[in-house]
Design an enzyme around this catalytic site. Structure first.
Site, PDB file in Angstrom:
ATOM      1  N   HIS A   1      -9.111  82.755  67.118  1.00 52.44           N
ATOM      2  CA  HIS A   1      -9.708  83.263  65.913  1.00 52.44           C
ATOM      3  C   HIS A   1      -9.296  85.153  66.337  1.00 52.44           C
ATOM      4  O   HIS A   1      -8.864  85.993  66.270  1.00 52.44           O
ATOM      5  CB  HIS A   1     -10.849  83.963  67.077  1.00 52.44           C
TER       6      HIS A   1
ATOM      7  N   LEU B   1     -16.759  76.306  59.764  1.00 57.73           N
ATOM      8  CA  LEU B   1     -16.742  75.218  60.372  1.00 57.73           C
ATOM      9  C   LEU B   1     -17.433  75.886  61.867  1.00 57.73           C
ATOM     10  O   LEU B   1     -16.523  76.564  61.863  1.00 57.73           O
ATOM     11  CB  LEU B   1     -15.784  74.203  60.878  1.00 57.73           C
TER      12      LEU B   1
ATOM     13  N   ASP C   1     -11.288  65.820  65.761  1.00 60.42           N
ATOM     14  CA  ASP C   1     -12.000  64.391  64.926  1.00 60.42           C
ATOM     15  C   ASP C   1     -12.072  64.698  63.263  1.00 60.42           C
ATOM     16  O   ASP C   1     -12.318  63.659  62.922  1.00 60.42           O
ATOM     17  CB  ASP C   1     -13.950  65.649  64.564  1.00 60.42           C
TER      18      ASP C   1
ATOM     19  N   ASP D   1     -14.944  71.063  71.806  1.00 58.97           N
ATOM     20  CA  ASP D   1     -15.224  72.287  70.616  1.00 58.97           C
ATOM     21  C   ASP D   1     -17.458  71.732  70.960  1.00 58.97           C
ATOM     22  O   ASP D   1     -17.045  72.383  69.624  1.00 58.97           O
ATOM     23  CB  ASP D   1     -14.543  72.423  69.758  1.00 58.97           C
TER      24      ASP D   1
ATOM     25  N   ARG E   1       6.633  83.103  54.407  1.00 62.54           N
ATOM     26  CA  ARG E   1       6.968  84.527  54.819  1.00 62.54           C
ATOM     27  C   ARG E   1       6.720  85.627  56.017  1.00 62.54           C
ATOM     28  O   ARG E   1       7.256  86.373  56.090  1.00 62.54           O
ATOM     29  CB  ARG E   1       7.380  85.453  53.654  1.00 62.54           C
TER      30      ARG E   1
ATOM     31  N   HIS F   1     -12.120  68.946  61.094  1.00 60.61           N
ATOM     32  CA  HIS F   1     -11.406  70.267  61.527  1.00 60.61           C
ATOM     33  C   HIS F   1      -9.927  70.228  61.371  1.00 60.61           C
ATOM     34  O   HIS F   1      -9.113  71.672  60.866  1.00 60.61           O
ATOM     35  CB  HIS F   1     -10.809  70.376  62.868  1.00 60.61           C
TER      36      HIS F   1
END
Length: 387
Positions: free
Chosen positions: A199, A311, A252, A278, A231, A255
């Site tokens: 994250h 998601l 899966d 997850d 870059r 994702h």
């Protein structure tokens, strides 16, 4: 409590060193006592006939939020046990109970509940630790984490959480580029915590600093992070090229596209990839609306999304993650098993007791049919799930 020795016979047994057709696994006192083609006859044993089946190491899921209608953040031991029982039906024998970005009080309740289950036997997968996913993340890459509770790293807060868990926190997912991120990484590294970037909007330079401080892992690669750019390689470029980093992936087919998983496999190799689910509370449930960290998640044909389309976890099970990797990449089962069991056990500090079928290790075993349906799950020598 004393249990009879157990012998699994007749199946194809997968050890780290060989595939044994019509093999035998002898289990005594919850551990693997012998693996081989022929084992001397023992009296007073319970027998499991695995003829026509595959006998494999139980799966180790280091990132699982929920299942069967329950979530770790429900904050009760009953919820954690229910999750552990659900995932055991699909071959998971060890799991790391995973939190979400929430208030301090809710996180405390969740780690207390997980601790209570860790300290007592479950009738499902063994809960071997806690994974804090957040709250120290980048709000720009929050994904399905609740932005209301995203905050900067606090060593004081984390020590409270660690104390309440009785030092059971094994993994922390955070964004290394946020304020105080690198210092926080260094402090937690000294506590023996596995630090994972996730994250995150980290640049490649940010990741180099994080690696120097103690980051060793990347959470659900490609999801919840800055995209790869030619870059600015960013967090993904670092994950693909830096040997210091292992990565987890949600295999899966939703994702991450199978061709991108192929790229990941070519870049990282079999030893540096860890399969995770997850999974959220919707796993094992019908399509509908569910809660995740205070957010509403809609599940349609098994795919979990926020109203924005983002998601939000998965309904994946570990046996299907293994099957998908074989289908996507054409790799041997032994490689997929390494990613589902051995590698995960290693990063969380259980390589000596879990993750492979070897003498002296815990008797954590899954018995699969040719379609990867789980026929039996055995945790520390106890048969806890059959179909």
């Amino acid at each position: 409590m004393h249990r009879k020795p157990l012998v699994i016979k007749g199946g194809t047994v997968f050890t780290p060193f060989s595939r044994i057709d019509n093999g035998r696994v002898y289990i005594k006192n919850g551990r693997i006592a012998k693996v081989g083609k022929r084992i001397s006859r023992f009296s007073g044993v319970e027998t499991v006939d695995a003829s026509g089946m595959m006998v494999v190491p139980g799966f180790v899921d280091t990132h699982v939020h929920g299942g069967s209608g329950s979530d770790v953040m429900d904050g009760t031991a009953e919820a954690v046990r229910k999750i552990a029982s659900y995932h055991a039906r699909f071959g998971t024998t060890s799991m790391v109970a995973t939190t979400t970005t929430e208030s301090f009080d809710r996180i405390i309740r969740a780690v207390r509940a997980a601790r209570a289950v860790i300290e007592r036997r479950t009738d499902g997968a063994e809960v071997v630790g806690i994974h804090l996913e957040g709250p120290y993340i980048n709000p720009e890459r929050r994904g399905a984490q609740n932005v209301k509770h995203v905050r900067l790293p606090s060593l004081r807060e984390f020590k409270r959480i660690l104390d309440e868990s009785a030092n059971r926190v094994r993994i922390v997912t955070l964004a290394p580029e946020i304020k105080r991120g690198v210092e926080f990484i260094a402090a937690l590294k000294n506590m023996g915590i596995v630090l994972s970037a996730g994250h995150s909007n980290a640049s490649y330079a940010d990741m180099v600093s994080a690696i120097d401080a103690g980051i060793t892992h990347v959470t659900h690669i490609f999801n919840g992070m800055r995209e790869l750019h030619h870059r600015e390689p960013g967090i993904v470029g670092a994950a693909l090229t830096r040997e210091e980093l292992t990565v987890s992936v949600i295999a899966d087919g939703v994702h991450v596209h199978p061709n991108v998983i192929e790229l990941l496999f070519k870049a990282k190799g079999v030893d540096n990839i860890i399969l995770i689910t997850d999974a959220i509370r919707a796993a094992g449930m019908s399509d509908g609306t569910y809660e995740l960290g205070g957010l509403h998640v809609t599940v349609k044909r098994g795919v979990c999304r926020l109203a924005s389309g983002t998601l939000a976890g998965s309904t994946l099970t570990m046996n299907m993650a293994v099957k998908n990797m074989i289908d996507f990449l054409g790799i041997p089962l032994s490689d997929a098993l390494k990613m589902a069991s051995t590698n995960a056990a290693k990063i969380i500090g259980f390589a000596d007791s879990k993750g492979s079928l070897e003498e002296g290790k815990d008797a954590d075993i899954a018995i699969l049919d040719e379609d990867f349906n789980v026929k039996s799950t055995i945790v520390k020598g106890r048969i806890i799930a059959t179909s």
